[in-house]
Design a protein around this motif. Structure first.
Motif, PDB file in Angstrom:
ATOM      1  N   PHE A   1     -32.933  29.712  40.685  1.00  0.00           N
ATOM      2  CA  PHE A   1     -33.259  30.139  42.034  1.00  0.00           C
ATOM      3  C   PHE A   1     -33.803  31.551  41.973  1.00  0.00           C
ATOM      4  O   PHE A   1     -33.606  32.257  40.995  1.00  0.00           O
ATOM      5  CB  PHE A   1     -32.028  30.079  42.947  1.00  0.00           C
ATOM      6  CG  PHE A   1     -31.496  28.694  43.151  1.00  0.00           C
ATOM      7  CD1 PHE A   1     -31.817  27.982  44.297  1.00  0.00           C
ATOM      8  CD2 PHE A   1     -30.692  28.091  42.199  1.00  0.00           C
ATOM      9  CE1 PHE A   1     -31.337  26.694  44.496  1.00  0.00           C
ATOM     10  CE2 PHE A   1     -30.208  26.803  42.382  1.00  0.00           C
ATOM     11  CZ  PHE A   1     -30.536  26.110  43.535  1.00  0.00           C
TER      12      PHE A   1
ATOM     13  N   ARG B   1     -30.363  22.247  45.922  1.00  0.00           N
ATOM     14  CA  ARG B   1     -29.813  23.103  46.964  1.00  0.00           C
ATOM     15  C   ARG B   1     -28.777  24.047  46.368  1.00  0.00           C
ATOM     16  O   ARG B   1     -27.938  23.634  45.566  1.00  0.00           O
ATOM     17  CB  ARG B   1     -29.182  22.267  48.080  1.00  0.00           C
ATOM     18  CG  ARG B   1     -30.207  21.500  48.913  1.00  0.00           C
ATOM     19  CD  ARG B   1     -29.538  20.565  49.898  1.00  0.00           C
ATOM     20  NE  ARG B   1     -28.927  19.432  49.226  1.00  0.00           N
ATOM     21  CZ  ARG B   1     -29.589  18.331  48.891  1.00  0.00           C
ATOM     22  NH1 ARG B   1     -30.877  18.208  49.178  1.00  0.00           N
ATOM     23  NH2 ARG B   1     -28.953  17.348  48.262  1.00  0.00           N
ATOM     24  N   SER B   2     -28.827  25.309  46.769  1.00  0.00           N
ATOM     25  CA  SER B   2     -27.909  26.298  46.218  1.00  0.00           C
ATOM     26  C   SER B   2     -26.457  25.944  46.494  1.00  0.00           C
ATOM     27  O   SER B   2     -25.573  26.256  45.688  1.00  0.00           O
ATOM     28  CB  SER B   2     -28.227  27.692  46.764  1.00  0.00           C
ATOM     29  OG  SER B   2     -28.101  27.734  48.172  1.00  0.00           O
ATOM     30  N   SER B   3     -26.198  25.261  47.621  1.00  0.00           N
ATOM     31  CA  SER B   3     -24.835  24.897  47.982  1.00  0.00           C
ATOM     32  C   SER B   3     -24.219  23.886  47.029  1.00  0.00           C
ATOM     33  O   SER B   3     -23.000  23.697  47.031  1.00  0.00           O
ATOM     34  CB  SER B   3     -24.784  24.358  49.412  1.00  0.00           C
ATOM     35  OG  SER B   3     -25.585  23.196  49.543  1.00  0.00           O
TER      36      SER B   3
ATOM     37  N   PHE C   1     -35.101  27.722  45.932  1.00  0.00           N
ATOM     38  CA  PHE C   1     -35.047  26.883  44.753  1.00  0.00           C
ATOM     39  C   PHE C   1     -36.301  27.057  43.911  1.00  0.00           C
ATOM     40  O   PHE C   1     -37.411  27.150  44.443  1.00  0.00           O
ATOM     41  CB  PHE C   1     -34.900  25.425  45.180  1.00  0.00           C
ATOM     42  CG  PHE C   1     -35.127  24.437  44.076  1.00  0.00           C
ATOM     43  CD1 PHE C   1     -34.173  24.250  43.086  1.00  0.00           C
ATOM     44  CD2 PHE C   1     -36.287  23.689  44.028  1.00  0.00           C
ATOM     45  CE1 PHE C   1     -34.375  23.341  42.068  1.00  0.00           C
ATOM     46  CE2 PHE C   1     -36.500  22.776  43.021  1.00  0.00           C
ATOM     47  CZ  PHE C   1     -35.542  22.597  42.038  1.00  0.00           C
TER      48      PHE C   1
ATOM     49  N   ARG D   1     -32.893  33.271  49.482  1.00  0.00           N
ATOM     50  CA  ARG D   1     -32.877  32.667  48.158  1.00  0.00           C
ATOM     51  C   ARG D   1     -33.554  31.300  48.203  1.00  0.00           C
ATOM     52  O   ARG D   1     -33.313  30.511  49.125  1.00  0.00           O
ATOM     53  CB  ARG D   1     -31.438  32.537  47.665  1.00  0.00           C
ATOM     54  CG  ARG D   1     -31.291  31.944  46.271  1.00  0.00           C
ATOM     55  CD  ARG D   1     -29.837  31.978  45.828  1.00  0.00           C
ATOM     56  NE  ARG D   1     -28.969  31.336  46.800  1.00  0.00           N
ATOM     57  CZ  ARG D   1     -27.646  31.338  46.737  1.00  0.00           C
ATOM     58  NH1 ARG D   1     -27.033  31.964  45.737  1.00  0.00           N
ATOM     59  NH2 ARG D   1     -26.934  30.723  47.663  1.00  0.00           N
TER      60      ARG D   1
ATOM     61  N   TRP E   1     -22.674  31.052  39.105  1.00  0.00           N
ATOM     62  CA  TRP E   1     -23.927  31.798  39.183  1.00  0.00           C
ATOM     63  C   TRP E   1     -23.937  32.970  38.216  1.00  0.00           C
ATOM     64  O   TRP E   1     -22.909  33.609  37.993  1.00  0.00           O
ATOM     65  CB  TRP E   1     -24.140  32.336  40.598  1.00  0.00           C
ATOM     66  CG  TRP E   1     -24.374  31.260  41.602  1.00  0.00           C
ATOM     67  CD1 TRP E   1     -23.436  30.498  42.223  1.00  0.00           C
ATOM     68  CD2 TRP E   1     -25.641  30.829  42.097  1.00  0.00           C
ATOM     69  NE1 TRP E   1     -24.038  29.608  43.077  1.00  0.00           N
ATOM     70  CE2 TRP E   1     -25.382  29.785  43.023  1.00  0.00           C
ATOM     71  CE3 TRP E   1     -26.958  31.218  41.858  1.00  0.00           C
ATOM     72  CZ2 TRP E   1     -26.403  29.130  43.701  1.00  0.00           C
ATOM     73  CZ3 TRP E   1     -27.979  30.565  42.533  1.00  0.00           C
ATOM     74  CH2 TRP E   1     -27.695  29.536  43.440  1.00  0.00           C
TER      75      TRP E   1
ATOM     76  N   GLN F   1     -34.777  35.231  44.552  1.00  0.00           N
ATOM     77  CA  GLN F   1     -34.658  35.903  45.831  1.00  0.00           C
ATOM     78  C   GLN F   1     -35.477  37.189  45.795  1.00  0.00           C
ATOM     79  O   GLN F   1     -35.221  38.077  44.976  1.00  0.00           O
ATOM     80  CB  GLN F   1     -33.203  36.216  46.168  1.00  0.00           C
ATOM     81  CG  GLN F   1     -33.007  36.760  47.566  1.00  0.00           C
ATOM     82  CD  GLN F   1     -31.558  36.746  47.997  1.00  0.00           C
ATOM     83  OE1 GLN F   1     -30.650  36.770  47.173  1.00  0.00           O
ATOM     84  NE2 GLN F   1     -31.332  36.693  49.304  1.00  0.00           N
TER      85      GLN F   1
ATOM     86  N   TYR G   1     -32.051  33.827  39.353  1.00  0.00           N
ATOM     87  CA  TYR G   1     -30.674  33.477  39.055  1.00  0.00           C
ATOM     88  C   TYR G   1     -30.595  32.078  38.465  1.00  0.00           C
ATOM     89  O   TYR G   1     -31.307  31.176  38.906  1.00  0.00           O
ATOM     90  CB  TYR G   1     -29.820  33.490  40.325  1.00  0.00           C
ATOM     91  CG  TYR G   1     -29.759  34.811  41.046  1.00  0.00           C
ATOM     92  CD1 TYR G   1     -28.760  35.731  40.747  1.00  0.00           C
ATOM     93  CD2 TYR G   1     -30.677  35.129  42.035  1.00  0.00           C
ATOM     94  CE1 TYR G   1     -28.687  36.937  41.417  1.00  0.00           C
ATOM     95  CE2 TYR G   1     -30.619  36.331  42.713  1.00  0.00           C
ATOM     96  CZ  TYR G   1     -29.620  37.231  42.401  1.00  0.00           C
ATOM     97  OH  TYR G   1     -29.551  38.422  43.071  1.00  0.00           O
TER      98      TYR G   1
ATOM     99  N   ALA H   1     -27.808  28.859  37.845  1.00  0.00           N
ATOM    100  CA  ALA H   1     -26.585  28.343  38.440  1.00  0.00           C
ATOM    101  C   ALA H   1     -26.202  27.038  37.753  1.00  0.00           C
ATOM    102  O   ALA H   1     -27.065  26.316  37.259  1.00  0.00           O
ATOM    103  CB  ALA H   1     -26.770  28.120  39.940  1.00  0.00           C
TER     104      ALA H   1
ATOM    105  N   TYR I   1     -24.211  24.182  43.795  1.00  0.00           N
ATOM    106  CA  TYR I   1     -23.808  24.869  42.571  1.00  0.00           C
ATOM    107  C   TYR I   1     -22.559  25.705  42.767  1.00  0.00           C
ATOM    108  O   TYR I   1     -22.327  26.264  43.844  1.00  0.00           O
ATOM    109  CB  TYR I   1     -24.952  25.738  42.059  1.00  0.00           C
ATOM    110  CG  TYR I   1     -26.103  24.925  41.522  1.00  0.00           C
ATOM    111  CD1 TYR I   1     -26.080  24.450  40.217  1.00  0.00           C
ATOM    112  CD2 TYR I   1     -27.197  24.626  42.324  1.00  0.00           C
ATOM    113  CE1 TYR I   1     -27.127  23.693  39.723  1.00  0.00           C
ATOM    114  CE2 TYR I   1     -28.245  23.860  41.828  1.00  0.00           C
ATOM    115  CZ  TYR I   1     -28.206  23.399  40.526  1.00  0.00           C
ATOM    116  OH  TYR I   1     -29.242  22.643  40.034  1.00  0.00           O
TER     117      TYR I   1
END
Length: 125
Positions: free
Chosen positions: A37, A108-110, A47, A45, A115, A39, A95, A97, A112
């Motif tokens: 990811f 989706r960051s959620s 993907f 942030r 980090w 940012q 980043y 993850a 993972y």
């Protein structure tokens, strides 16, 4: 638990290339599916790319498709992001993850749980 450390960031001119590495420790690396990811300052942030446990399946965001490639070497406990034809819009903190319980590709960051601290990529025009 797994610890993730990103490296390989730096400053390059537009059109240049960088390879980022995500080194993992703590447990068997092949248990984890991994994503990248990024940012940018003042931005959310987003993907970049994802890879499954054995590296057979990958996904790349439309913004980087054809320019970035995610890969992994489980024997070295490392996931890579090869970035070619970099653009100023790619400037961000990148980043990695990891997640160990799900299946398929996670974008989706959620999804993972673990980090890294991030590595800065700066692309000048």
């Amino acid at each position: 638990q797994v610890q993730l450390v990103e490296s390989g960031g730096g400053s390059v001119q537009a059109g240049g290339s960088l390879t980022l590495s995500c080194a993992a420790s703590g447990h068997t690396f092949s248990r984890y599916r991994v994503g990248w990811f990024r940012q940018a300052p003042g931005k959310e942030r987003e993907f970049v790319a994802a890879i499954n446990r054995n590296g057979a399946s990958t996904s790349h965001a439309d913004a980087v498709k054809g320019r970035f490639t995610i890969s992994r070497n489980n024997a070295k406990n490392t996931v890579y992001l090869q970035m070619n034809t970099l653009e100023p819009e790619d400037t961000a903190v990148y980043y990695c993850a990891a997640e160990e319980l799900g299946y398929g590709l996670a974008i989706r960051s959620s999804e993972y749980d673990y980090w890294g601290q991030g590595t800065q990529v700066t692309v000048s025009s």
